[in-house]
Design a protein around this motif. Structure first.
Motif, PDB file in Angstrom:
ATOM      1  N   SER A 152       0.796  -1.106  -0.007  1.00  9.61           N
ATOM      2  CA  SER A 152       0.039   0.160  -0.027  1.00  9.61           C
ATOM      3  C   SER A 152       1.041   1.188  -0.135  1.00  9.61           C
ATOM      4  O   SER A 152       2.187   0.999   0.473  1.00  9.61           O
ATOM      5  N   VAL A 153       0.269   2.176  -0.396  1.00  6.18           N
ATOM      6  CA  VAL A 153       1.013   3.673  -0.696  1.00  6.18           C
ATOM      7  C   VAL A 153       0.873   4.356   0.482  1.00  6.18           C
ATOM      8  O   VAL A 153      -0.504   4.829   0.765  1.00  6.18           O
ATOM      9  N   ASP A 154       2.037   5.044   1.062  1.00  6.96           N
ATOM     10  CA  ASP A 154       2.065   5.879   2.011  1.00  6.96           C
ATOM     11  C   ASP A 154       3.463   6.476   2.147  1.00  6.96           C
ATOM     12  O   ASP A 154       4.409   6.088   2.727  1.00  6.96           O
ATOM     13  N   ASP A 155       3.489   7.603   1.571  1.00  5.10           N
ATOM     14  CA  ASP A 155       4.744   8.301   1.333  1.00  5.10           C
ATOM     15  C   ASP A 155       5.145   9.142   2.656  1.00  5.10           C
ATOM     16  O   ASP A 155       6.419   9.571   2.786  1.00  5.10           O
ATOM     17  N   GLN A 156       4.577   9.057   3.760  1.00  3.80           N
ATOM     18  CA  GLN A 156       4.870   9.576   5.161  1.00  3.80           C
ATOM     19  C   GLN A 156       5.484   8.367   5.828  1.00  3.80           C
ATOM     20  O   GLN A 156       6.144   8.718   6.665  1.00  3.80           O
ATOM     21  N   ASP A 157       5.284   7.262   5.448  1.00  4.81           N
ATOM     22  CA  ASP A 157       6.098   5.923   6.126  1.00  4.81           C
ATOM     23  C   ASP A 157       7.202   5.833   5.353  1.00  4.81           C
ATOM     24  O   ASP A 157       7.208   5.246   4.337  1.00  4.81           O
ATOM     25  N   PRO A 158       8.349   5.762   5.956  1.00  4.03           N
ATOM     26  CA  PRO A 158       9.608   5.746   4.985  1.00  4.03           C
ATOM     27  C   PRO A 158      10.071   4.307   4.792  1.00  4.03           C
ATOM     28  O   PRO A 158      10.405   4.202   3.610  1.00  4.03           O
ATOM     29  N   VAL A 159       9.344   3.199   5.190  1.00  2.00           N
ATOM     30  CA  VAL A 159       9.720   2.045   4.663  1.00  2.00           C
ATOM     31  C   VAL A 159       8.911   1.668   3.530  1.00  2.00           C
ATOM     32  O   VAL A 159       9.324   1.577   2.393  1.00  2.00           O
ATOM     33  N   LYS A 160       7.533   2.257   3.465  1.00  2.02           N
ATOM     34  CA  LYS A 160       6.573   2.112   2.185  1.00  2.02           C
ATOM     35  C   LYS A 160       7.070   2.991   1.391  1.00  2.02           C
ATOM     36  O   LYS A 160       6.836   2.565  -0.179  1.00  2.02           O
ATOM     37  N   LYS A 161       7.649   4.013   1.580  1.00  2.24           N
ATOM     38  CA  LYS A 161       8.044   4.955   0.594  1.00  2.24           C
ATOM     39  C   LYS A 161       9.488   4.375  -0.044  1.00  2.24           C
ATOM     40  O   LYS A 161       9.548   4.440  -1.325  1.00  2.24           O
ATOM     41  N   ARG A 162      10.488   3.737   0.618  1.00  4.32           N
ATOM     42  CA  ARG A 162      11.534   3.170   0.034  1.00  4.32           C
ATOM     43  C   ARG A 162      11.253   2.133  -0.797  1.00  4.32           C
ATOM     44  O   ARG A 162      11.601   2.036  -1.830  1.00  4.32           O
ATOM     45  N   VAL A 163      10.100   1.347  -0.306  1.00  3.66           N
ATOM     46  CA  VAL A 163       9.657   0.197  -1.302  1.00  3.66           C
ATOM     47  C   VAL A 163       9.168   0.746  -2.408  1.00  3.66           C
ATOM     48  O   VAL A 163       9.404   0.006  -3.739  1.00  3.66           O
ATOM     49  N   LYS A 164       8.073   1.402  -2.495  1.00  8.39           N
ATOM     50  CA  LYS A 164       7.581   2.025  -3.807  1.00  8.39           C
ATOM     51  C   LYS A 164       8.708   2.674  -4.615  1.00  8.39           C
ATOM     52  O   LYS A 164       8.692   2.391  -5.956  1.00  8.39           O
ATOM     53  N   ASP A 165       9.696   3.518  -3.868  1.00  2.37           N
ATOM     54  CA  ASP A 165      10.548   4.235  -4.755  1.00  2.37           C
ATOM     55  C   ASP A 165      11.563   3.001  -5.631  1.00  2.37           C
ATOM     56  O   ASP A 165      11.996   3.282  -6.894  1.00  2.37           O
ATOM     57  N   THR A 166      11.845   1.858  -5.126  1.00  5.73           N
ATOM     58  CA  THR A 166      12.569   0.953  -5.679  1.00  5.73           C
ATOM     59  C   THR A 166      11.826   0.151  -6.523  1.00  5.73           C
ATOM     60  O   THR A 166      12.437  -0.045  -7.594  1.00  5.73           O
TER      61      THR A 166
END
Length: 290
Positions: free
Chosen positions: A34-48
Motif C-alpha cells: 500500500s502507498v504511504d509516502d509518509q511511512d519511510p519503509v513504504k516510500k523506500r519500497v515504492k521508490d525501489t
C-alpha cells in the motif's frame, strides 16, 4: 474484501499462497505494498519498484545478462558471499529491516525443521538470495532485489504497484512488446522467457556455471522464487507449459518458507555454520566464479 484482508493495494498472491501455521503475523500483513509516502519503509519500497519498472526493458535485461554472465567479476566461496549479506538490507522488502543473512538462516532453518531429510532443500533456503551480491559491485538495488516479471510482453496486472509504475518504461509503448504474447509464442515455457534481471537469475546461472550438484528442482526454486506474478498472481499461464506446472509445485513449496519465516527472531548463526558448511562442501564446494 477478502477474509484474508484487502487485496487491491496489497498483493493478489495472498489468494493463492498457502497460509502456514508457522507465520507469526497474519498473511495479509506480509507483502503490504500500500502507498504511504509518509511511512519511510513504504516510500523506500515504492521508490525501489518504480525505479525498477521504469528502467527494466528488453534491452536493459540483455545488457545485464551480457555483463554478468561472463562470471568475471569476483571469486568467492558460498560462505564468504553469504557473510557479505550482513551488509545488505533489501530496499524492496516491506517485511524485514534485518540484514539479508538473517533471512537466509531463518528460511533454511524452517525448511530444515519441516523437511529434515532433504539437506539440499536446507541449503537452497540458505543461499536463495545470494545473487544480491551484485549490489556490492555497482548495481542499484532496483535491478538486484524485488519481484521479477517477464519483459517483452504486456505487463501483468498482478505486478506490484500495477500499470502506473510502468508509465516511464519505453517498452510500455512499443508494439513489439506490449501485446499479450509480445515477442513470445503460446505455451513457449518459462525457460524461453526473458525475465527482468535480478538476483534469482544471476544465482541460478552462477550455480550452473560452477557445476553445483543441487537437484534440478532446487535450481528452479532459486530461479523463479521472485516471479510472483506467475507463481502467485496467476498470470502468464498463456506462456507456460506442462514442465512449468511441475516447477510451480516446487516454487510454491519453497516460497512459503521464504516469505513467512521473516521475523524479529535472529537465529544463532555462528552455531549453525558447521552444519551448513558441510552442505556447501557437499553441493557447491570451493571458490566460485561470479
Amino acid at each position: 474484501m477478502s477474509e484474508k484482508g484487502p487485496i487491491s493495494l496489497l498483493d493478489a498472491s495472498q489468494l493463492l499462497r498457502p497460509e502456514p501455521a508457522f507465520a507469526d503475523k497474519p498473511v495479509a500483513a506480509f507483502r503490504d505494498y500500500s502507498v504511504d509516502d509518509q511511512d519511510p519503509v513504504k516510500k523506500r519500497v515504492k521508490d525501489t519498484y518504480y525505479a525498477m519498472h521504469g528502467n527494466v526493458t528488453v534491452e536493459f535485461v540483455k545488457q545485464k545478462r551480457a555483463k554478468w554472465l561472463q562470471f568475471n567479476h569476483f571469486k568467492s566461496t558460498i560462505k564468504d558471499a553469504l557473510i557479505r549479506l550482513n551488509s545488505l538490507v533489501d530496499e524492496s522488502d516491506p517485511d524485514s529491516e534485518l540484514p539479508n543473512i538473517v533471512h537466509a538462516f531463518q528460511t533454511a532453518e524452517r525448511i530444515r525443521l519441516d523437511h529434515p531429510e532433504d539437506d539440499w532443500f536446507h541449503l537452497t533456503g540458505l543461499i536463495h538470495d545470494l545473487g544480491k551480491v551484485m549490489a556490492f559491485y555497482g548495481e542499484p538495488q532496483w535491478c538486484v532485489v524485488g519481484d521479477t516479471f517477464p519483459v517483452g510482453c504486456r505487463w501483468a496486472d498482478s505486478i506490484v504497484y500495477g500499470q502506473d509504475s510502468f508509465k516511464d518504461n519505453p517498452d510500455t509503448y512499443n508494439p513489439k512488446y506490449n501485446s499479450l504474447y509480445g515477442m513470445y509464442s503460446p505455451r513457449c515455457g518459462l525457460d524461453a522467457l526473458l525475465v527482468s534481471w535480478g538476483h534469482d537469475e544471476y544465482l541460478y546461472q552462477v550455480l550452473k556455471h560452477n557445476g553445483a550438484t543441487l537437484p534440478e528442482k532446487a535450481l528452479y526454486m532459486i530461479r523463479y522464487h521472485s516471479l510472483y506474478p506467475w507463481h502467485s498472481g496467476g498470470d502468464y499461464r498463456h506462456l507456460t507449459n506442462e514442465k512449468d506446472e511441475e516447477i510451480l509445485k516446487w516454487v510454491l513449496e519453497f516460497n512459503k518458507y521464504d516469505l513467512y519465516t521473516k521475523s524479529a527472531e535472529v537465529p544463532n548463526i555462528e552455531a549453525l555454520w558447521p552444519y551448513y558448511e558441510a552442505l556447501i562442501d557437499k553441493y557447491i564446494p570451493g571458490e566460485l566464479e561470479w
